[in-house]
Design an enzyme around this catalytic site. Structure first.
Site, mmCIF file in Angstrom:
data_model
loop_
_atom_site.group_PDB
_atom_site.id
_atom_site.type_symbol
_atom_site.label_atom_id
_atom_site.label_comp_id
_atom_site.label_asym_id
_atom_site.label_seq_id
_atom_site.Cartn_x
_atom_site.Cartn_y
_atom_site.Cartn_z
ATOM 1 N N ASP A 100 2.153 2.035 3.172
ATOM 2 C CA ASP A 100 3.186 1.404 4.184
ATOM 3 C C ASP A 100 4.343 1.210 3.693
ATOM 4 O O ASP A 100 5.898 1.453 4.348
ATOM 5 C CB ASP A 100 2.987 -0.356 3.579
ATOM 6 C CG ASP A 100 2.123 -1.047 3.619
ATOM 7 O OD1 ASP A 100 1.164 -0.806 4.344
ATOM 8 O OD2 ASP A 100 1.734 -1.835 2.247
ATOM 9 N N HIS A 129 0.930 -1.061 -0.415
ATOM 10 C CA HIS A 129 -0.251 -0.205 -0.152
ATOM 11 C C HIS A 129 0.860 1.039 -0.092
ATOM 12 O O HIS A 129 2.198 0.817 0.887
ATOM 13 C CB HIS A 129 -0.585 0.312 1.421
ATOM 14 C CG HIS A 129 -1.637 -1.004 1.778
ATOM 15 N ND1 HIS A 129 -1.349 -2.343 2.065
ATOM 16 C CD2 HIS A 129 -2.938 -1.316 1.389
ATOM 17 C CE1 HIS A 129 -2.538 -2.828 2.810
ATOM 18 N NE2 HIS A 129 -4.008 -2.213 2.225
HETATM 19 C C1 XLS Z 1 -7.647 -5.632 5.069
HETATM 20 C C2 XLS Z 1 -6.875 -6.415 4.299
HETATM 21 C C3 XLS Z 1 -6.209 -5.246 3.158
HETATM 22 C C4 XLS Z 1 -6.047 -6.394 1.562
HETATM 23 C C5 XLS Z 1 -5.223 -5.219 1.674
HETATM 24 O O1 XLS Z 1 -8.367 -6.911 6.062
HETATM 25 O O2 XLS Z 1 -7.092 -7.515 3.541
HETATM 26 O O3 XLS Z 1 -5.132 -5.876 3.883
HETATM 27 O O4 XLS Z 1 -5.662 -6.714 1.474
HETATM 28 O O5 XLS Z 1 -5.853 -3.377 1.620
#
Ligand code: XLS
Ligand code: NI
Ligand code: NI
Length: 434
Positions: free
Chosen positions: A103, A100
């Site tokens: 991140d 993301h």
């Molecule tokens: C959260 C989601 C997130 C997505 C990406 O529960 O799994 O990690 O995979 O935004």
């Protein structure tokens, strides 16, 4: 080189009889199963958010991890984090990773600054991709952590938040395209509501549909060849999320004319939260023609939270991969470990061992599923169950009408004989393979 993983060896295949702690027992990436190397079947990816950005907090306590890239508020530490991340990808020999925006770069609250730091850090990560050969499975925008997103992103009542979300997704799609990403994911953690009392659901859904159409239009405008994926989850953080499960997402895509453009990224823990099994979600998406990729993890069956643990249940994972294989396997998708170590697992070695073990669990599951598929026994039994539909009369009936069929039932005195579904026999068959 950092010294974060000092003394930890590169992980290679040692086989099931080895007593080495650091080594794959089942994941031999070059082993050929159903005509394809295991690495190409499984397409493992590591998630930047859980392994590097998450600091070990839970609703009752803060940070437990102390890492050389803390505090995560400067480009200097963002680079250290990237150095360590790519070292870990090489130690584990994974082909892919995912990120993301939040991140990988510090958050400034200002779009222009976020854009600048995102471009800078993704250039740096791209250099590392080229040096190591590790590729990007998908990029995504975090439209749920910062307080600006608290009432949603594309579904926010405030048009300025919609605009900020559009600009952010554009920047992340541009970066993913630049990095040769094979997919782009949208997970709508705040695209839903806390209470219906303050929510115009129809307006929010229309905005979300319009937003996703803009994403698809932009993908074509820049020539991004990857797949756009939506990730279903029924709740958490919102009380109710619009992308509830695979079937709900398909209905949404169809309503907004996107069912040929967008596929699904399905997650084990989200399936459980929705009251489904993981294999149900994969089979649903496959049946509707929108299966894309998976986020592999494991939920705690008692807690009712999205606990994002690493998978360690081979029979469960095997059922999921059986459906993946029946769907024809991955194309642009893969197995992303959307999983985090527990907050007490503070050692660098824990990060490596968690992924290593999970890769072995997935390899065992996939091999069991492939062996069963290859034996043909389950599929022969399934085919046999539907064999009546192979007759010309049955095929003609599907093109006929209710009244014509009723006349036929009377004329031929049709009296169906119930037959066993043979569930336990098939469960026994399944158990011979896992
Ligand atoms: C959260 C989601 C997130 C997505 C990406 O529960 O799994 O990690 O995979 O935004
Ligand atoms: Ni999740
Ligand atoms: Ni996920």
């Amino acid at each position: 080189m950092t010294n974060f993983f000092k003394d930890i060896p590169a992980i290679s295949y040692v086989g099931p009889d080895s007593d080495k702690e650091f080594g794959f027992r089942h994941y031999n990436k070059d082993e050929v199963v159903l005509g394809k190397r295991l690495e190409d079947h499984l397409r493992f990816a590591i998630a930047w958010w859980h392994s590097f950005a998450w600091e070990g907090g839970d609703p009752f306590g803060g940070q437990t991890f102390e890492r050389p890239w803390h505090p995560q508020d400067s480009m200097k530490t963002a680079r250290i984090k990237a150095d360590v991340a790519f070292e870990m990808f090489r130690i584990l020999d994974v082909p892919f990773y995912c990120w993301h925006d939040a991140d990988v770069r510090p958050e400034t609250g200002n779009f222009a600054d976020n854009l600048k730091t995102l471009n800078e850090i993704t250039d740096y990560m791209l250099e590392k991709q080229v040096q190591t050969g590790v590729k990007l499975l998908w990029g995504t925008a975090n439209l749920f952590s910062h307080r600006r997103w608290m009432a949603g992103a594309s579904t926010n009542p405030d048009p300025e938040v919609f605009a900020f979300a559009a600009a952010t997704v554009k920047s992340c799609l541009d970066a993913t395209h630049k990095m040769g990403g094979e997919n782009y994911v949208l997970w709508g953690g705040r695209e839903g509501y806390e209470t219906l009392l303050n929510t115009d659901m129809k307006q929010e859904l229309d905005h979300m549909g319009r937003f996703l159409n803009m994403v698809v239009d932009y993908k074509h405008k820049i020539g991004f060849k990857g797949t756009i994926l939506v990730e279903p989850k029924p709740q958490e953080p919102s009380k109710h999320q619009y992308d509830y499960d695979a079937a709900t997402c398909f209905g949404f895509l169809q309503k907004y004319g996107l069912e040929k453009e967008v596929k699904l990224n399905l997650e084990q823990g989200h399936a459980i939260l929705a009251g489904h099994s993981f294999e149900h979600e994969i089979a649903t998406a496959a049946a509707l023609g929108v299966f894309g990729s998976i986020d592999m993890n494991r939920n705690d069956y008692q807690s009712g939270w999205d606990t994002d643990q690493f998978p360690n249940n081979v029979p469960e994972v095997a059922l999921a991969y059986y459906e993946v294989l029946r769907a024809g396997g991955f194309t642009t998708g893969g197995t992303n470990f959307d999983a985090k170590i527990r907050r007490q697992s503070i050692d660098p070695a824990d990060l490596i061992l968690a992924h290593m073990g999970a890769m072995d669990v997935c390899a065992r599951g996939l091999k069991a599923a492939a062996a069963l598929l290859e034996s043909g026994e389950m599929e022969a039994a399934r085919k046999e169950r539907y064999a009546g539909w192979d007759t010309p009369a049955a095929k003609t009936m599907l093109g006929s009408s209710l009244d014509a069929i009723a006349a036929d039932v009377l004329a031929k005195n049709i009296r169906p004989e119930p037959r066993s579904g043979r569930q336990e026999r098939l469960e026994n068959l399944w158990n011979r393979f896992v």
